[in-house]
Motif scaffolding. Structure first.
Motif, short mmCIF file in Angstrom:
data_model
loop_
_atom_site.label_atom_id
_atom_site.label_comp_id
_atom_site.label_asym_id
_atom_site.label_seq_id
_atom_site.Cartn_x
_atom_site.Cartn_y
_atom_site.Cartn_z
N ASP A 154 8.33 -26.22 9.58
CA ASP A 154 7.43 -25.17 10.07
C ASP A 154 8.14 -24.23 11.02
O ASP A 154 7.85 -23.03 11.07
CB ASP A 154 6.22 -25.80 10.78
CG ASP A 154 5.30 -26.50 9.80
OD1 ASP A 154 5.42 -26.21 8.60
OD2 ASP A 154 4.46 -27.33 10.25
N LEU A 155 9.11 -24.76 11.81
CA LEU A 155 9.82 -23.93 12.79
C LEU A 155 10.85 -23.04 12.13
O LEU A 155 10.98 -21.86 12.45
CB LEU A 155 10.48 -24.84 13.84
CG LEU A 155 11.31 -24.14 14.90
CD1 LEU A 155 10.45 -23.20 15.73
CD2 LEU A 155 12.01 -25.16 15.80
N TRP A 156 11.60 -23.53 11.19
CA TRP A 156 12.72 -22.78 10.62
C TRP A 156 12.35 -21.93 9.42
O TRP A 156 13.09 -21.02 9.06
CB TRP A 156 13.85 -23.76 10.20
CG TRP A 156 14.57 -24.29 11.42
CD1 TRP A 156 14.42 -25.51 11.97
CD2 TRP A 156 15.52 -23.60 12.19
NE1 TRP A 156 15.22 -25.66 13.08
CE2 TRP A 156 15.93 -24.45 13.24
CE3 TRP A 156 16.11 -22.31 12.13
CZ2 TRP A 156 16.86 -24.10 14.21
CZ3 TRP A 156 17.04 -21.97 13.09
CH2 TRP A 156 17.39 -22.84 14.12
N THR A 157 11.19 -22.20 8.81
CA THR A 157 10.81 -21.39 7.65
C THR A 157 10.71 -19.92 7.99
O THR A 157 11.26 -19.07 7.26
CB THR A 157 9.49 -21.91 7.06
OG1 THR A 157 9.66 -23.25 6.61
CG2 THR A 157 9.03 -21.03 5.91
N PHE B 146 14.63 -6.27 16.11
CA PHE B 146 13.63 -7.29 15.88
C PHE B 146 14.01 -8.55 16.64
O PHE B 146 15.18 -8.89 16.75
CB PHE B 146 13.52 -7.62 14.38
CG PHE B 146 13.07 -6.45 13.55
CD1 PHE B 146 11.72 -6.23 13.31
CD2 PHE B 146 14.00 -5.56 13.02
CE1 PHE B 146 11.32 -5.16 12.54
CE2 PHE B 146 13.59 -4.49 12.25
CZ PHE B 146 12.23 -4.28 12.00
N VAL B 147 12.91 -9.23 17.11
CA VAL B 147 13.12 -10.50 17.78
C VAL B 147 11.95 -11.41 17.43
O VAL B 147 10.81 -10.99 17.34
CB VAL B 147 13.23 -10.31 19.32
CG1 VAL B 147 11.96 -9.70 19.89
CG2 VAL B 147 13.54 -11.65 20.00
N SER C 121 12.44 -20.25 21.82
CA SER C 121 12.82 -20.87 23.09
C SER C 121 14.08 -21.71 22.83
O SER C 121 14.10 -22.56 21.96
CB SER C 121 11.68 -21.76 23.62
OG SER C 121 11.36 -22.77 22.70
N GLY C 122 15.12 -21.37 23.56
CA GLY C 122 16.38 -22.10 23.43
C GLY C 122 17.04 -22.25 24.79
O GLY C 122 16.54 -21.74 25.80
N PRO C 123 18.15 -22.91 24.82
CA PRO C 123 18.83 -23.09 26.12
C PRO C 123 19.41 -21.80 26.67
O PRO C 123 19.59 -21.69 27.88
CB PRO C 123 19.92 -24.12 25.78
CG PRO C 123 20.16 -23.96 24.31
CD PRO C 123 18.85 -23.59 23.71
N LEU D 275 8.53 -14.62 24.01
CA LEU D 275 7.66 -13.51 23.60
C LEU D 275 6.52 -14.02 22.73
O LEU D 275 6.67 -15.00 22.00
CB LEU D 275 8.46 -12.46 22.84
CG LEU D 275 9.62 -11.81 23.62
CD1 LEU D 275 10.34 -10.81 22.76
CD2 LEU D 275 9.11 -11.16 24.89
N ASP D 276 5.39 -13.31 22.84
CA ASP D 276 4.20 -13.66 22.04
C ASP D 276 3.71 -12.40 21.36
O ASP D 276 3.26 -11.45 22.02
CB ASP D 276 3.10 -14.23 22.94
CG ASP D 276 1.93 -14.77 22.14
OD1 ASP D 276 1.94 -14.64 20.90
OD2 ASP D 276 0.98 -15.32 22.76
#
Length: 711
Positions: A11-14, A69-70, A75-77, A124-125
């Motif tokens: 679900d996260l990487w799709t 685009f972002v 969320s990463g280190p 971001l949301d």
């Protein structure tokens, strides 16, 4: 657990994989440190790339170079690299400084002023803010002078499927009639998804039922819920709980979902007939129950509710249809049997009724199932009660002659006890209706006798009340009115209807009617009154008067001759005998007084006994006024005379300052009896101002019309 972790990673990487595939080939094939380059109107310089890459980059001139685009929710280190600013004025000597301004510059987005790399330093949301507008500029590092004009660009936040569908209006409630056909629409529900509806399938929803089958179905796209089974029966099950799911990503695996509940209630239709709880009902009722009293209740149950369960009750057969009635109680939905006519245990001891209950509101869709009604049998047993005595007649009319002897029997009343165990009856008179105690009754046989004499001329009717009482139970009594009519007997002689006085003119003619008289009789014969008139035997040959019977039962007195003279005889007495037609007849003698008067030529009486009987007819108005004036003058003279006499006798009044007692002491005449009493009125001393100076003997003389002065 490994399966769940794999599903989360997928679900996260799709979304990232989809974004990576859709990026332009120039960005896709560029190294990571030079993958996103923005120049404000300057050609893109990629000296470190080969000729093949330059040719490839030139072929993609359709790319919108002023957009970046972002991904949201990344969320990463380390901060995520959004893109890089670069100008071909930059020889790599680090003399150019990149400046970033606009939405979120410095707070959300951070730029490396040497390399031009833009990083997102916050999560971001997209649902909170979908894009940011920023301005980039290249300046000299030492002088801060702009090397190129500012260039505006947009950073768009790319959506990921991070919002599950929601039913904002749930839980839901809906109704559908029972016995509905297959596929009847119940309701529809709607879910919302906060994800971007134009990007991917994150907001594409598909509906399904998780619980509630096989009774209901749902359209996957429209969420319209329908019945999946025909003829669902409310009486079997009234309420259903349906769980509905909405899943995004077009319902594919990995999509997010939301659920809600729908409560479906089946509404009632009249698909059930009434049914009596039992086929036979038994009731008992005393025979003396009051009319209109409820004897009992019957009830037909109906599985329907509301107006569909309303039933009307009727008596359709039986031997008591005339004595009983049944009414419907709308609240309790039962039938009430009431008494319409009196019962008599001695006549009939039981009754059988056939009652029917029928639905008031019929649904034509189910009329083919049969009659929506039911019947039951009702047996009513009449119980014996101690009833009061019953007279042989509701009223009695008796007749008695007014000359009936005391203790004679006038009539008789009879009564009986209607009970099987009959009780003796005693009779009595309600003395409130016979205050003078004119009647008596035999307590055993009910014979009414006369206690005091009756007089029809005083009272024709006597109304009394007879009481019948059971000897065994004194509380059981009955009353009956008795009307006693007093019949007439000929016990009153006739007499003149009034006191007559006749006037005879001196100049009257022979045969002239002097007076017409009539008679009266207190009795009331059946055939009416008929009177006979006659003179006394010694007056039959009366030379002065004669009598004549008239057809109207009256009598005329006539003069036999003329030349009557009031100077010789002014009054005549004429005795007349009056007889009735009774059996035996009664008679009485009444005397008519005939007075001789002076009359005018036309027979009008003018004077009798020297006194004027009537005024002369020919007297004029002037003469009448003159006579009236003389009378008034005479009254004035009398008043003046009385006033003068009052002043003349004023010294006779005792003065206030005189000693009354002294006058009494000095008066020492010997007693003269009544003469002294008349000579001195002691009332004068008691009230000296009350007689205005008149002595008693003077006052008597004035009242007598002759004064002492006149004598």
């Amino acid at each position: 657990m490994p399966e769940r972790l794999a599903e989360m990673l997928l679900d996260l990487w799709t979304p990232l994989i989809i974004l990576w595939i859709t990026l332009p080939p120039c960005i896709y094939m560029a190294p990571m440190n030079q993958s996103q380059v923005l120049m404000s109107g300057s050609p893109l310089e990629l000296n470190s790339l080969g000729e093949e890459q330059r040719i490839l980059n030139r072929s993609k001139r359709g790319w919108v170079w002023n957009q970046m685009f972002v991904l949201e929710e990344f969320s990463g280190p380390e901060p995520i690299l959004v893109g890089r600013l670069h100008t071909d004025l930059d020889p790599g000597s680090k003399k150019i400084k990149y400046i970033l301004s606009g939405d979120g510059a410095g707070t959300i987005f951070q730029i490396n002023d040497v390399t031009g790399d833009i990083h997102a330093i916050k999560r971001l949301d997209r649902e909170e803010k979908a894009e940011y507008t920023l301005t980039a500029q290249a300046v000299d590092w030492e002088t801060s002078k702009p090397l190129e004009p500012p260039s505006e660009f947009i950073i768009k936040v790319q959506d990921i499927n991070d919002n599950a569908p929601e039913f904002l209006n749930g839980p839901y409630h809906a109704t559908v009639p029972e016995m509905s056909i297959l596929g009847t629409s119940v309701t529809n529900v709607t879910a919302t998804d906060a994800d971007d509806p134009v990007y991917g399938n994150s907001a594409k929803l598909v509906y399904s039922i998780l619980e509630g089958q096989p009774y209901f179905s749902i359209e996957p796209e429209t969420a319209i819920i329908k019945t999946a089974l025909p003829n669902m029966d409310r009486e079997a099950k009234e309420e259903y709980l349906v769980v509905i799911q909405a899943k995004d990503m077009g319902g594919h695996s990995g999509g997010l979902s939301g659920t809600t509940t729908l409560t479906v209630t089946l509404t009632d239709v009249n698909d059930n007939p009434p049914k009596f709880a039992q086929s036979l009902y038994h009731f008992s009722v005393p025979e003396d129950v009051v009319l209109g009293t409820a004897i009992g209740r019957v009830k037909a149950n109906d599985q329907d509710i509301g107006e569909n369960a309303q039933s009307s009750y009727d008596i359709i057969d039986g031997d008591g249809t005339a004595l009983f009635e049944i009414t419907s109680d709308a609240q309790a939905q039962d039938g009430i049997i009431r008494l319409r006519k009196p019962l008599d245990f001695e006549t009939k001891k039981s009754y059988t009724l056939k009652v029917e209950a029928a639905n008031v509101h019929i649904d034509p869709r189910f009329s083919g199932r049969g009659p929506f009604k039911d019947t039951a049998t009702v047996k009513i047993v009449v119980e014996d009660a101690d009833e009061p005595p019953v007279f042989s007649s509701p009223t009695y009319l008796l007749e008695v002659h007014e000359n009936a002897a005391l203790n004679s029997v006038i009539g008789q009343v009879t009564a009986r006890d209607p009970d099987i165990t009959s009780s003796p009856i005693r009779f009595s008179i309600d003395r409130h209706t016979d205050l003078e105690r004119q009647f008596n009754i035999n307590a055993d046989d009910g014979k009414i006798t006369l206690a005091t004499p009756l007089d029809r001329e005083l009272s024709v009717w006597h109304n009394i009340t007879i009481i019948a009482t059971e000897i065994r139970n004194h509380s059981q009594i009955s009353r009956v009115p008795v009307a006693i009519k007093v019949l007439d007997v000929n016990d009153n002689a006739p007499e003149f209807a009034s006191e007559y006085e006749a006037f005879l003119c001196e100049n009257g003619k022979p045969g002239q009617v002097i007076q017409t008289v009539s008679a009266m009789d207190k009795d009331d014969p059946k055939n009416g009154h008929y009177f006979l008139y006659s003179l006394l035997p010694e007056m039959v040959n009366n030379p002065n008067f004669t009598i004549k019977k008239n057809e109207d039962n009256s009598l005329s007195i006539l003069a036999k001759h003329n030349g009557f003279n009031r100077q010789k005889q002014e009054v005549y007495l004429l005795p007349i005998i009056i007889s009735d037609s009774g059996n035996p007849p009664l008679s009485s003698t009444s005397t008519l007084t005939i007075r001789v008067c002076g009359c005018s030529n036309d027979g009008v009486v003018q004077s009798c006994n020297v006194e004027a009987y009537v005024l002369p007819i020919g007297l004029s108005m002037g003469a009448l006024i003159a006579i009236l004036a003389c009378i008034i003058l005479l009254l004035v003279i009398v008043v003046l005379f009385v006033t003068l006499r009052r002043h003349k006798n004023e010294p006779l009044i005792i003065k206030d300052d005189e000693d009354v007692r002294e006058n009494i002491i000095r008066y020492d005449d010997e007693g003269g009896g009544e003469e002294d009493t008349e000579a001195f009125d002691i009332a004068t001393l008691q009230n000296p101002d009350g007689i205005n100076g008149f002595l008693p003997h003077y006052r008597r003389g004035l009242l007598g019309g002759i004064s002492q002065d006149a004598v």
